[in-house]
Design a protein around this motif. Structure first.
Motif, PDB file in Angstrom:
ATOM      1  N   PHE A  28      17.444 -87.630  39.753  1.00 53.98           N
ATOM      2  CA  PHE A  28      16.137 -88.106  39.300  1.00 53.98           C
ATOM      3  C   PHE A  28      16.112 -88.554  37.833  1.00 53.98           C
ATOM      4  O   PHE A  28      15.367 -89.457  37.471  1.00 53.98           O
ATOM      5  CB  PHE A  28      15.082 -87.018  39.527  1.00 53.98           C
ATOM      6  CG  PHE A  28      14.919 -86.634  40.968  1.00 53.98           C
ATOM      7  CD1 PHE A  28      14.277 -87.486  41.859  1.00 53.98           C
ATOM      8  CD2 PHE A  28      15.435 -85.448  41.438  1.00 53.98           C
ATOM      9  CE1 PHE A  28      14.139 -87.139  43.193  1.00 53.98           C
ATOM     10  CE2 PHE A  28      15.299 -85.092  42.770  1.00 53.98           C
ATOM     11  CZ  PHE A  28      14.653 -85.942  43.650  1.00 53.98           C
ATOM     12  N   GLU A  87      15.325 -89.557  34.310  1.00 57.83           N
ATOM     13  CA  GLU A  87      14.070 -89.739  33.583  1.00 57.83           C
ATOM     14  C   GLU A  87      12.850 -89.750  34.500  1.00 57.83           C
ATOM     15  O   GLU A  87      11.722 -89.603  34.050  1.00 57.83           O
ATOM     16  CB  GLU A  87      14.121 -91.035  32.774  1.00 57.83           C
ATOM     17  CG  GLU A  87      15.171 -91.045  31.679  1.00 57.83           C
ATOM     18  CD  GLU A  87      14.958 -89.936  30.660  1.00 57.83           C
ATOM     19  OE1 GLU A  87      13.782 -89.602  30.381  1.00 57.83           O
ATOM     20  OE2 GLU A  87      15.958 -89.392  30.155  1.00 57.83           O
ATOM     21  N   ARG A  88      13.081 -89.951  35.803  1.00 60.78           N
ATOM     22  CA  ARG A  88      11.961 -89.974  36.746  1.00 60.78           C
ATOM     23  C   ARG A  88      11.343 -88.603  36.947  1.00 60.78           C
ATOM     24  O   ARG A  88      10.290 -88.461  37.581  1.00 60.78           O
ATOM     25  CB  ARG A  88      12.421 -90.534  38.099  1.00 60.78           C
ATOM     26  CG  ARG A  88      12.740 -92.028  38.070  1.00 60.78           C
ATOM     27  CD  ARG A  88      13.226 -92.487  39.424  1.00 60.78           C
ATOM     28  NE  ARG A  88      14.526 -91.907  39.760  1.00 60.78           N
ATOM     29  CZ  ARG A  88      15.061 -91.917  40.965  1.00 60.78           C
ATOM     30  NH1 ARG A  88      14.397 -92.451  41.976  1.00 60.78           N
ATOM     31  NH2 ARG A  88      16.260 -91.399  41.179  1.00 60.78           N
ATOM     32  N   LEU A  89      11.971 -87.574  36.410  1.00 56.70           N
ATOM     33  CA  LEU A  89      11.409 -86.234  36.530  1.00 56.70           C
ATOM     34  C   LEU A  89      10.068 -86.115  35.805  1.00 56.70           C
ATOM     35  O   LEU A  89       9.227 -85.305  36.183  1.00 56.70           O
ATOM     36  CB  LEU A  89      12.387 -85.200  35.940  1.00 56.70           C
ATOM     37  CG  LEU A  89      13.630 -84.868  36.765  1.00 56.70           C
ATOM     38  CD1 LEU A  89      14.627 -84.087  35.923  1.00 56.70           C
ATOM     39  CD2 LEU A  89      13.243 -84.069  37.998  1.00 56.70           C
ATOM     40  N   GLY A  90       9.885 -86.900  34.763  1.00 55.12           N
ATOM     41  CA  GLY A  90       8.667 -86.776  33.961  1.00 55.12           C
ATOM     42  C   GLY A  90       8.733 -85.545  33.069  1.00 55.12           C
ATOM     43  O   GLY A  90       9.693 -84.769  33.104  1.00 55.12           O
ATOM     44  N   HIS A  91       7.692 -85.357  32.260  1.00 49.16           N
ATOM     45  CA  HIS A  91       7.691 -84.248  31.303  1.00 49.16           C
ATOM     46  C   HIS A  91       7.715 -82.900  32.009  1.00 49.16           C
ATOM     47  O   HIS A  91       8.564 -82.043  31.729  1.00 49.16           O
ATOM     48  CB  HIS A  91       6.467 -84.342  30.384  1.00 49.16           C
ATOM     49  CG  HIS A  91       6.475 -85.552  29.496  1.00 49.16           C
ATOM     50  ND1 HIS A  91       7.609 -85.980  28.842  1.00 49.16           N
ATOM     51  CD2 HIS A  91       5.488 -86.434  29.167  1.00 49.16           C
ATOM     52  CE1 HIS A  91       7.320 -87.064  28.135  1.00 49.16           C
ATOM     53  NE2 HIS A  91       6.047 -87.356  28.325  1.00 49.16           N
TER      54      HIS A  91
END
Length: 254
Positions: A153, A155-159
């Protein structure tokens, strides 16, 4: 070094390598995000969950203990994700405040415990020499899941997704090696290799591994506290690597 001492060090070294497996890539992302003390805050939140479980006499139930630690760490992850909306300077201040609140909260919870000093020492410097094979198997499975999620995932994980993965990895490692070694494993290899372009990950793993090997050996040889010794040997290995890199880099023209 005797055979018994080698048998004692073998599980401890495996524990250190498992911690490095997830903490080096996570530490590089933390350094990139500019939230250096997020790891300390999450580690302290996980420790707070462990302390709370002990207060309610849940330490004899491994599942209940882990649920308390994970819940506390995920709460910290949610707070850190919320802080991402703040300016960087205010974000660092908020992370520092979260760490202080979690640390002082743990002290308050242990204030009526006659063994509080020993429990606090175990939380901070860990008991890496006494890890069990069951702990190693559980952390190995968790590490594999964390690394797979990071790879799949990114950077698609998000904060919140990133901090949640971070919280799960740190929750397990705090109980293996303690807060100090968690911070060192996250930051020292990432910081020492921050200017590298090629083979950075390999160099970071080498620095961390050397720190654990030398620290474990020195602590047994000189009868020193193991966790604190590894922190220093890893820091020295990272410092030497950073100096060697700076001296070998070509000088820039003005």
């Amino acid at each position: 070094m005797s055979l018994d001492e080698l048998r004692l060090l073998y599980p401890a070294l495996l524990a250190g390598l498992l911690v490095l497996a997830t903490h080096i890539p996570l530490g590089m992302r933390v350094l990139q995000r500019g939230v250096i003390f997020a790891d300390l805050a999450i580690a302290q939140m996980a420790g707070l969950g462990v302390i709370a479980a002990g207060l309610f006499e849940l330490e004899h139930s491994p599942l209940a203990l882990q649920l308390c630690a994970v819940a506390s760490a995920l709460l910290g992850a949610a707070l850190l994700a919320a802080l991402e909306r703040w300016p960087l300077a205010a974000r660092e201040a908020g992370i520092g405040l979260l760490f202080v609140l979690a640390a002082s909260g743990g002290v308050l919870l242990m204030s009526r415990d006659v063994h509080a000093g020993e429990h606090l020492k175990d939380l901070l410097v860990g008991q890496i020499l006494w890890v069990s094979h069951g702990q190693l198997v559980a952390v190995a499975l968790l590490s594999a899941c964390v690394l797979a999620a990071l790879r799949a995932f990114g950077e698609r994980l998000g904060h919140f997704g990133f901090y949640a993965l971070f919280a799960l990895a740190v929750t397990a490692s705090v109980q293996l090696v303690g807060v100090y070694l968690v911070f060192a494993s996250l930051i020292v290899p990432a910081l020492a290799t921050r200017n590298m372009v090629r083979h950075r990950l390999l160099a970071a793993y080498a620095i961390g591994s050397i720190g654990y090997v030398l620290g474990l050996g020195l602590s047994v040889w000189q009868d020193l506290p193991t966790g604190a010794t590894i922190v220093w040997t890893m820091a020295l290995a990272g410092g030497i690597a950073a100096i060697a890199q700076s001296t070998s880099s070509p000088a820039r023209l003005p």
